[in-house]
Design an enzyme around this catalytic site. Structure first.
Site, PDB file in Angstrom:
ATOM      1  N   GLU A 196       3.736  -2.228   6.637  1.00 33.67           N
ATOM      2  CA  GLU A 196       3.739  -2.286   5.166  1.00 33.67           C
ATOM      3  C   GLU A 196       3.343  -0.929   4.577  1.00 33.67           C
ATOM      4  O   GLU A 196       3.911  -0.487   3.577  1.00 33.67           O
ATOM      5  CB  GLU A 196       2.805  -3.410   4.687  1.00 33.67           C
ATOM      6  CG  GLU A 196       3.444  -4.773   4.942  1.00 33.67           C
ATOM      7  CD  GLU A 196       2.514  -5.958   4.742  1.00 33.67           C
ATOM      8  OE1 GLU A 196       1.361  -5.876   5.200  1.00 33.67           O
ATOM      9  OE2 GLU A 196       2.947  -6.953   4.142  1.00 33.67           O
ATOM     10  N   GLU A 223       3.288 -11.232  11.804  1.00 30.41           N
ATOM     11  CA  GLU A 223       2.369 -12.138  11.098  1.00 30.41           C
ATOM     12  C   GLU A 223       2.657 -13.607  11.356  1.00 30.41           C
ATOM     13  O   GLU A 223       1.742 -14.429  11.464  1.00 30.41           O
ATOM     14  CB  GLU A 223       2.431 -11.878   9.584  1.00 30.41           C
ATOM     15  CG  GLU A 223       1.674 -10.648   9.117  1.00 30.41           C
ATOM     16  CD  GLU A 223       2.493  -9.376   9.173  1.00 30.41           C
ATOM     17  OE1 GLU A 223       3.522  -9.345   9.889  1.00 30.41           O
ATOM     18  OE2 GLU A 223       2.112  -8.401   8.509  1.00 30.41           O
TER      19      GLU A 223
HETATM   20  N1  3HC Z   1      -6.886  -7.057  14.531  1.00 32.43           N
HETATM   21  C1  3HC Z   1      -8.007  -7.079  15.289  1.00 32.43           C
HETATM   22  N2  3HC Z   1      -8.013  -6.838  16.614  1.00 32.43           N
HETATM   23  C2  3HC Z   1      -6.838  -6.569  17.190  1.00 32.43           C
HETATM   24  C3  3HC Z   1      -5.636  -6.544  16.472  1.00 32.43           C
HETATM   25  C4  3HC Z   1      -5.687  -6.796  15.074  1.00 32.43           C
HETATM   26  N3  3HC Z   1      -4.596  -6.746  14.305  1.00 32.43           N
HETATM   27  N4  3HC Z   1      -4.627  -6.255  17.326  1.00 32.43           N
HETATM   28  C5  3HC Z   1      -5.179  -6.121  18.539  1.00 32.43           C
HETATM   29  N5  3HC Z   1      -6.518  -6.302  18.450  1.00 32.43           N
HETATM   30  C6  3HC Z   1      -7.491  -6.196  19.545  1.00 32.43           C
HETATM   31  C7  3HC Z   1      -7.250  -7.217  20.635  1.00 32.43           C
HETATM   32  O1  3HC Z   1      -7.919  -8.424  20.360  1.00 32.43           O
HETATM   33  C8  3HC Z   1      -7.816  -6.512  21.850  1.00 32.43           C
HETATM   34  O2  3HC Z   1      -9.212  -6.644  21.789  1.00 32.43           O
HETATM   35  P1  3HC Z   1     -10.051  -6.743  23.148  1.00 32.43           P
HETATM   36  O3  3HC Z   1      -9.770  -5.493  23.920  1.00 32.43           O
HETATM   37  O4  3HC Z   1     -11.438  -6.908  22.696  1.00 32.43           O
HETATM   38  O5  3HC Z   1      -9.515  -7.959  23.860  1.00 32.43           O
HETATM   39  C9  3HC Z   1      -7.496  -5.040  21.582  1.00 32.43           C
HETATM   40  O6  3HC Z   1      -7.260  -4.940  20.184  1.00 32.43           O
HETATM   41  C10 3HC Z   1      -6.272  -4.548  22.317  1.00 32.43           C
HETATM   42  O7  3HC Z   1      -5.192  -5.432  22.039  1.00 32.43           O
HETATM   43  P2  3HC Z   1      -4.185  -5.906  23.187  1.00 32.43           P
HETATM   44  O8  3HC Z   1      -4.948  -6.283  24.401  1.00 32.43           O
HETATM   45  O9  3HC Z   1      -3.287  -6.900  22.580  1.00 32.43           O
HETATM   46  O10 3HC Z   1      -3.450  -4.534  23.472  1.00 32.43           O
HETATM   47  P3  3HC Z   1      -1.925  -4.294  23.811  1.00 32.43           P
HETATM   48  O11 3HC Z   1      -1.795  -2.843  24.041  1.00 32.43           O
HETATM   49  O12 3HC Z   1      -1.477  -5.224  24.873  1.00 32.43           O
HETATM   50  O13 3HC Z   1      -1.113  -4.679  22.489  1.00 32.43           O
HETATM   51  C11 3HC Z   1      -0.605  -4.696  20.145  1.00 32.43           C
HETATM   52  C12 3HC Z   1      -1.267  -3.930  21.309  1.00 32.43           C
HETATM   53  C13 3HC Z   1       0.904  -4.756  20.361  1.00 32.43           C
HETATM   54  C14 3HC Z   1      -0.906  -3.956  18.898  1.00 32.43           C
HETATM   55  C15 3HC Z   1      -1.149  -6.146  20.120  1.00 32.43           C
HETATM   56  O14 3HC Z   1      -2.555  -6.092  20.145  1.00 32.43           O
HETATM   57  C16 3HC Z   1      -0.772  -6.919  18.898  1.00 32.43           C
HETATM   58  O15 3HC Z   1       0.317  -7.459  18.842  1.00 32.43           O
HETATM   59  N6  3HC Z   1      -1.673  -7.012  17.921  1.00 32.43           N
HETATM   60  C17 3HC Z   1      -1.504  -7.845  16.770  1.00 32.43           C
HETATM   61  C18 3HC Z   1      -0.606  -7.208  15.765  1.00 32.43           C
HETATM   62  C19 3HC Z   1      -0.520  -8.075  14.553  1.00 32.43           C
HETATM   63  O16 3HC Z   1      -0.459  -9.282  14.595  1.00 32.43           O
HETATM   64  N7  3HC Z   1      -0.478  -7.419  13.384  1.00 32.43           N
HETATM   65  C20 3HC Z   1      -0.425  -8.096  12.145  1.00 32.43           C
HETATM   66  C21 3HC Z   1      -1.783  -8.421  11.672  1.00 32.43           C
HETATM   67  S1  3HC Z   1      -1.773  -9.408  10.215  1.00 32.43           S
HETATM   68  C22 3HC Z   1      -1.387  -8.328   8.969  1.00 32.43           C
HETATM   69  O17 3HC Z   1      -1.157  -7.187   9.203  1.00 32.43           O
HETATM   70  C23 3HC Z   1      -1.397  -8.941   7.625  1.00 32.43           C
HETATM   71  C24 3HC Z   1      -0.760  -8.068   6.615  1.00 32.43           C
HETATM   72  O18 3HC Z   1       0.592  -8.347   6.504  1.00 32.43           O
HETATM   73  C25 3HC Z   1      -1.397  -8.287   5.294  1.00 32.43           C
END
Ligand code: 3HC
Ligand code: NAI
Length: 721
Positions: free
Chosen positions: A114, A134
């Site tokens: 975004e 999301e």
């Molecule tokens: N918020 C908080 N913590 C997060 C996070 C997030 N968005 N994304 C990842 N983390 C944390 C994980 O819990 C993990 O923590 P840990 O080491 O304590 O277990 C650490 O970061 C590393 O994450 P991964 O083990 O998943 O690492 P990868 O390298 O395998 O993957 C990634 C990285 C592709 C970025 C994956 O973490 C992911 O898909 N994250 C979520 C992305 C997501 O859903 N984004 C949207 C959020 S909602 C949003 O943005 C709302 C907006 O539209 C208003």
């Protein structure tokens, strides 16, 4: 002139040099947009706006990625709503008087994307990925994403990306119009150079908020088709359809701002929903399962895995072939063996078909496929196993046969080799007992089809060493599986809990349901398939054969069990004995028209078998409500889950929930059985219903309430007083 300054006390570093301000988000590991980050970006923008020397801004992420989204851990706290909100930052970026360039590397996801779409230009490194995931956590891109994406790409593509939550690589993002340029290396320097070159260009046409939505000619048809497809696929999850509604606002609302307002309302609705909380729980649960710990305190933190390079797989049947494919897919060399040449050839053929189907689907090239297949060596004896790092046994589910195999392996394998069994139910300690090194024996329970299913249930026995566990867990992760560690008991965690579920499904037939009634209720709950559809798909003969060998089938066995105080429904055995093995024979619990048919139709022949059975056993058939079906199938398995926890077979709720989400199709928006019981129904109610069914069905052990459940239910009740 260099006005080089930086501020490091925030999670967004600001520096300015040669007319270009750089705002770099620093919140490892994924640069999530937590409150301090948002504040840091806003402060950076303010400084860049006020500094007359700054002519343009580059926004980037430090470390491994551009921000990967909002900070999900903040969602349940006041920080999520603490200003500045992400929407405000996006509005500030969009209307910024100086050009803003997003320099994208790693994964620009959710709120991160975004931000990119609010900047005026987007430059991505070749390896970058973007997306709106999301929907996977039960919400929508609620910081203007649903209004911006259809303005940079086609409406249809925007719906696809937002509703599927899939990530796209830089080249697809470029084709879709999401990024303007792809660079090979050092995206921040390239973005800075680019920023210098555009300082004088008018910004008006670059502000996404002023762009029209693209591809709206057949908007109503596009939305209707998307809705229909989504209803079919989402299985009761509300986020996907709500995403469509939000995107629709981009077309239907008179202004961008009104669209954003509608998006915010829908975001609020989703954020408040139990489903979003369940999916966010599942997100963290999925990440928590790799952090294993044994009851003795030994854990992933203190144990180093051995790097597996070579493996042997015993048995090239349904599971062995899938396991071999998973192993070679992460570069492990495999010796595959069978009972005879014919079965070995058959297994190799199937393996090649699986690998080459990837070529047909453009997933891998022909030469990559050939290289993968070359990693497998078919052999008929154990001679080559003396150097392998691990052996995974996948022969018939029979203790004697497995023991024979393990004895042989013990004699030929090197002392450091790990000996794993893919057994779905059998006692790992008993298997280990025939070896000289039980510390090297572990269960690695894959799910069918093993090369596709993401779950791997790893089972430790009494003697299994921590290094053996760490290696099985690590190998699972290398195979891109979600590995969960559990203790040893009949059926471990997943199949143990499956027992009461299938048993209750059978009893419901005896008492008044037909397969379609049970399956419908389970589908309405959110399962992709009901218990009987699943059985037809898998084929009921395998389990039957195993039970028959042990003398555990049919009405006589049912009577015997009743005498032992444990009810058993022989209906499943009767269906197999009627030649109805499932989809493969064209008939099972349903009629499929022809062998291999997929469309299931109710079958009066099956209904007759069921009704006659009830009559013969004086069971008065009655109308059973969907609520009762759900309670009996699911609360019974939840009770079993609590027993697994209480016995230490499962270490934590998350382990059980992830096993059920990834291994048995529990709907993610229902969090997993333990989460569902605790947070969506409430333990006092679950416990009360279990006691109720126990009072009626005294001869079903699975209704004896778990002590842990009882304690937790009582304390949940007390805390509400
Ligand atoms: N918020 C908080 N913590 C997060 C996070 C997030 N968005 N994304 C990842 N983390 C944390 C994980 O819990 C993990 O923590 P840990 O080491 O304590 O277990 C650490 O970061 C590393 O994450 P991964 O083990 O998943 O690492 P990868 O390298 O395998 O993957 C990634 C990285 C592709 C970025 C994956 O973490 C992911 O898909 N994250 C979520 C992305 C997501 O859903 N984004 C949207 C959020 S909602 C949003 O943005 C709302 C907006 O539209 C208003
Ligand atoms: P299968 O019958 O498809 O394959 C077993 C293969 O092992 C056969 O091809 C057989 O010829 C071979 N075999 C038997 N004895 C052998 C020996 N001594 N040496 C070499 N090969 C031998 O069975 P499937 O379904 O692959 O199951 C294998 C194991 O995986 C069982 O323990 C089963 O419980 C477990 N499992 C099965 C799942 C499934 O859905 N099919 C899921 C998870 C685990």
């Amino acid at each position: 002139m260099c006005n080089c300054m930086s501020l490091h006390n925030e999670m967004a570093n600001y520096s300015a040099e040669k007319q270009i301000a750089l705002i770099s988000v620093t919140n490892p590991p994924v640069n999530a947009l937590s409150h301090h980050v948002r504040q840091g970006i806003m402060n950076g923008l303010k400084r860049a706006k006020e500094d007359p020397n700054v002519q343009a801004v580059v926004l980037c992420g430090s470390g491994r990625t551009f921000p990967a989204g909002a900070d999900i851990t903040e969602f349940a706290s006041h920080l999520a709503t603490k200003k500045p909100h992400l929407v405000e930052i996006c509005t500030e970026l969009d209307s910024f008087p100086k050009p803003v360039v997003a320099a994208i590397h790693g994964t620009a996801l959710g709120g991160g994307l975004e931000l990119c779409l609010s900047a005026h230009y987007r430059i991505a490194s070749k390896s970058a990925k973007v997306g709106f995931p999301e929907v996977n956590i039960g919400i929508l891109p609620g910081a203007t994403g649903t209004q911006r994406l259809p303005r940079v790409t086609h409406l249809k593509s925007a719906i696809d990306l937002i509703v599927s939550g899939r990530q796209v690589n830089a080249s697809e993002a470029y084709d879709l119009g999401i990024v303007d340029q792809i660079v090979d290396s050092d995206v921040v320097s390239k973005a800075s150079e680019f920023a210098k070159s555009i300082v004088m260009r008018p910004l008006g046409p670059r502000r996404v908020s002023s762009m029209p939505v693209k591809g709206i000619e057949h908007a109503s048809t596009i939305f209707e088709e998307a809705r229909q497809k989504t209803i079919r696929r989402s299985r009761g999850a509300i986020a996907p359809l709500t995403c469509i509604q939000a995107i629709q606002a981009s077309v239907e609302q008179p202004t961008f701002e009104k669209g954003v307002q509608k998006e915010s309302e829908l975001m609020y609705y989703l954020m408040q929903s139990g489903q979003a909380r369940a999916q966010q729980y599942a997100f963290f649960a999925e990440r928590s399962v790799s952090k294993w710990q044994r009851p003795n305190g030994v854990s992933y933190k203190t144990t180093k895995p051995v790097r597996v390079k070579t493996a042997a797989v015993i048995g090239a049947g349904t599971m062995g072939v899938g396991i071999a494919v998973s192993l070679i897919s992460c570069g492990v060399k495999v010796f595959l063996t069978e009972q005879n040449q014919e079965y070995l050839n058959r297994g190799m053929e199937i393996l090649k078909n699986i690998i080459f189907s990837g070529v047909k689907r453009n997933r891998i090239s022909k030469s990559q496929a050939e290289k993968l297949v070359s990693l497998v060596t078919p052999v008929l004896d154990y001679g080559s196993f003396s150097h392998v790092d691990i052996v995974i046994e996948a022969v018939f589910e029979n203790m004697d046969i497995k023991k024979k195999v393990f004895r042989k392996l013990d004699a030929v394998c090197k002392p450091s080799a790990i000996l794993a069994s893919n057994t779905s139910t059998l006692n790992i300690d008993e298997i280990a007992s025939v070896t000289s090194q039980p510390d090297k024996v572990v269960g690695m329970h894959f799910f069918s089809p093993a090369h596709i299913m993401k779950l791997l249930e790893n089972i430790y026995g009494k003697a299994t060493s921590s290094e053996t566990i760490a290696t099985a867990m690590d190998l699972g992760q290398r195979m891109k599986k979600i590995s969960v560690l559990v203790g040893n008991c009949h059926g471990f965690v997943g199949n143990r809990m499956m027992g009461p579920y299938t048993a209750e499904a059978g009893f419901l037939l005896e008492e008044g349901c037909f397969p379609q009634d049970v399956d419908q209720a389970l589908r309405d709950f959110g399962f992709a398939m009901g218990a009987f559809q699943t059985s037809d798909l898998a084929g009921a003969d395998i389990g039957y054969k195993i039970r028959k060998e042990l003398g555990l089938v049919g009405p006589r066995w049912a009577d015997e069990r009743l005498r032992m105080g444990q009810r058993y429904s022989p209906l499943g055995d009767m269906i197999v004995e009627a030649g109805r093995l499932g989809q493969k024979t064209g008939k099972g619990w349903y009629n499929y028209g022809k062998p291999g048919g997929r469309a299931n139709m109710r079958d009066v022949e099956v209904e007759e078998i069921i009704v006659n059975f009830s009559k013969k056993h004086d069971i008065k058939r009655r109308r059973i409500s969907p609520q009762e079906i759900i309670e009996r199938c699911l609360y019974s398995l939840i009770n079993e889950g609590f027993k697994a926890l209480e016995e230490g077979i499962a270490a934590k709720d998350e382990d059980i929930d992830i096993i059920w989400i990834y291994g048995y199709g529990w709907p993610r928006h229902m969090g997993g059985p333990m989460y569902y019981a605790k947070n969506m129904v409430g333990l006092p109610k679950v416990y009360e219903r279990i006691c109720h069914y126990h009072s009626i069905y005294k001869n079903s052990k699975h209704w004896i309430p778990s002590t842990l459940l009882k304690q937790m239910a009582l304390s949940q009740s007390a805390s509400k007083l």
